[in-house]
Design a protein around this motif. Structure first.
Motif, PDB file in Angstrom:
ATOM      1  N   PRO A  48       0.665  -1.626   0.202  1.00  0.00           N
ATOM      2  CA  PRO A  48       0.242   0.013   0.193  1.00  0.00           C
ATOM      3  C   PRO A  48       0.979   1.114  -0.096  1.00  0.00           C
ATOM      4  N   LEU A  49       1.886   1.049   0.792  1.00  0.00           N
ATOM      5  CA  LEU A  49       2.824   2.481   1.055  1.00  0.00           C
ATOM      6  C   LEU A  49       3.793   2.593  -0.229  1.00  0.00           C
ATOM      7  N   ARG A  50       3.571   1.790  -0.913  1.00  0.00           N
ATOM      8  CA  ARG A  50       4.450   1.707  -2.717  1.00  0.00           C
ATOM      9  C   ARG A  50       3.614   2.358  -3.582  1.00  0.00           C
ATOM     10  N   GLU A  51       2.269   1.705  -3.677  1.00  0.00           N
ATOM     11  CA  GLU A  51       1.772   2.078  -4.375  1.00  0.00           C
ATOM     12  C   GLU A  51       1.406   3.261  -4.139  1.00  0.00           C
ATOM     13  N   THR A  52       1.066   3.511  -3.108  1.00  0.00           N
ATOM     14  CA  THR A  52       0.706   5.046  -3.089  1.00  0.00           C
ATOM     15  C   THR A  52       1.869   6.318  -3.326  1.00  0.00           C
ATOM     16  N   ALA A  53       2.698   6.146  -2.916  1.00  0.00           N
ATOM     17  CA  ALA A  53       4.459   6.619  -3.670  1.00  0.00           C
ATOM     18  C   ALA A  53       4.245   6.946  -5.026  1.00  0.00           C
ATOM     19  N   ARG A  54       3.746   5.403  -5.500  1.00  0.00           N
ATOM     20  CA  ARG A  54       3.673   5.797  -6.904  1.00  0.00           C
ATOM     21  C   ARG A  54       2.959   6.055  -8.188  1.00  0.00           C
ATOM     22  N   LEU A  55       1.596   6.254  -6.870  1.00  0.00           N
ATOM     23  CA  LEU A  55       0.526   7.118  -7.375  1.00  0.00           C
ATOM     24  C   LEU A  55       1.033   8.990  -7.353  1.00  0.00           C
ATOM     25  N   LEU A  56       1.585   9.090  -6.427  1.00  0.00           N
ATOM     26  CA  LEU A  56       1.517  10.138  -6.266  1.00  0.00           C
ATOM     27  C   LEU A  56       2.475  10.941  -7.734  1.00  0.00           C
ATOM     28  N   ARG A  57       3.949   9.768  -7.255  1.00  0.00           N
ATOM     29  CA  ARG A  57       4.654  10.173  -8.118  1.00  0.00           C
ATOM     30  C   ARG A  57       4.072  10.721 -10.389  1.00  0.00           C
ATOM     31  N   GLN A  58       3.473   9.770 -10.580  1.00  0.00           N
ATOM     32  CA  GLN A  58       3.073   9.728 -11.850  1.00  0.00           C
ATOM     33  C   GLN A  58       2.475  10.916 -12.006  1.00  0.00           C
ATOM     34  N   ARG A  59       2.516  10.986 -13.486  1.00  0.00           N
ATOM     35  CA  ARG A  59       1.906  12.698 -13.858  1.00  0.00           C
ATOM     36  C   ARG A  59       0.257  12.395 -14.097  1.00  0.00           C
ATOM     37  N   PRO A  60      -0.342  13.201 -13.804  1.00  0.00           N
ATOM     38  CA  PRO A  60      -1.936  13.333 -14.138  1.00  0.00           C
ATOM     39  C   PRO A  60      -2.093  12.963 -15.672  1.00  0.00           C
ATOM     40  N   ARG A  61      -2.961  12.192 -15.886  1.00  0.00           N
ATOM     41  CA  ARG A  61      -3.562  11.893 -17.107  1.00  0.00           C
ATOM     42  C   ARG A  61      -4.779  12.949 -17.894  1.00  0.00           C
ATOM     43  N   ARG A  62      -4.311  13.428 -18.651  1.00  0.00           N
ATOM     44  CA  ARG A  62      -4.899  14.014 -19.557  1.00  0.00           C
ATOM     45  C   ARG A  62      -5.922  14.054 -21.070  1.00  0.00           C
ATOM     46  N   THR A  63      -7.248  14.086 -21.785  1.00  0.00           N
ATOM     47  CA  THR A  63      -7.784  13.577 -22.233  1.00  0.00           C
ATOM     48  C   THR A  63      -8.085  14.302 -23.488  1.00  0.00           C
ATOM     49  N   VAL A  64      -7.403  13.228 -24.430  1.00  0.00           N
ATOM     50  CA  VAL A  64      -6.777  14.235 -26.043  1.00  0.00           C
ATOM     51  C   VAL A  64      -7.590  14.530 -26.729  1.00  0.00           C
ATOM     52  N   SER A  65      -8.898  14.755 -26.750  1.00  0.00           N
ATOM     53  CA  SER A  65     -10.111  15.893 -26.860  1.00  0.00           C
ATOM     54  C   SER A  65     -11.444  16.129 -25.478  1.00  0.00           C
ATOM     55  N   ALA A  66     -12.184  16.943 -26.328  1.00  0.00           N
ATOM     56  CA  ALA A  66     -13.287  16.656 -25.763  1.00  0.00           C
ATOM     57  C   ALA A  66     -14.475  16.254 -25.394  1.00  0.00           C
ATOM     58  N   ASP A  67     -15.230  15.528 -24.187  1.00  0.00           N
ATOM     59  CA  ASP A  67     -16.283  14.274 -24.738  1.00  0.00           C
ATOM     60  C   ASP A  67     -17.062  15.383 -24.614  1.00  0.00           C
TER      61      ASP A  67
END
Length: 153
Positions: A48-67
């Motif tokens: 759980p701690l390693r997964e939390t650290a991994r999720l905090l380090r990753q870049r936010p995901r953005r959509t390519v275009s509007a829905d």
């Protein structure tokens, strides 16, 4: 009242305890899963701690275009929601829809209208609307006083 008896001093320990219990339970589940896979149990406890650290380090995901479908749905819901809200507003002592729970329905429709507006404008819309809404609320509070015992002007 119960809400008055609870203070902010209790909120922090409760939240920290909840976080600790959540991490403990998630660690135990990960340890059991590691044991089933033939891995050391200790490696599962830190998942759980390693997964939390991994999720905090990753870049936010953005959509390519509007829905487009979401935008069309949200934009077509604004007017019906506004009409439904106005149906509960009493004009001259009578409302179009006279329901004993009218205030509850208006609040629910208001929340839906805010959600639709947020879907139309995204998170940036919220940042632009909050100061405007706060200014309107403050002006309404200062111009009318509904406290008991005060004469209306």
């Amino acid at each position: 009242r119960m809400a008055d008896s609870l203070s902010l001093a209790y909120a922090a320990p409760v939240m920290l305890s909840l976080a600790a219990v959540s991490l403990l339970v998630a660690g135990l589940f990960a340890a059991l899963e590691a044991r089933d896979r033939g891995l050391p149990v200790r490696s599962g406890l830190t998942v759980p701690l390693r997964e939390t650290a991994r999720l905090l380090r990753q870049r936010p995901r953005r959509t390519v275009s509007a829905d487009g479908l979401l935008w069309r749905w949200a934009s077509s819901a604004v007017i019906p929601l506004a009409v439904l809200i106005v149906a509960f507003v009493p004009l001259g002592g009578h409302a179009l829809v006279g329901h004993p729970l009218g205030v509850v329905w208006v609040n629910a429709l208001d929340v839906a209208a805010w959600a639709v507006m947020w879907l139309l404008g995204g998170a940036g819309l919220r940042l632009r609307l909050v100061p405007k809404v706060a200014a309107v609320v403050v002006s309404r509070i200062t111009e009318t006083d509904h406290s008991p015992g005060r004469a209306k002007e």
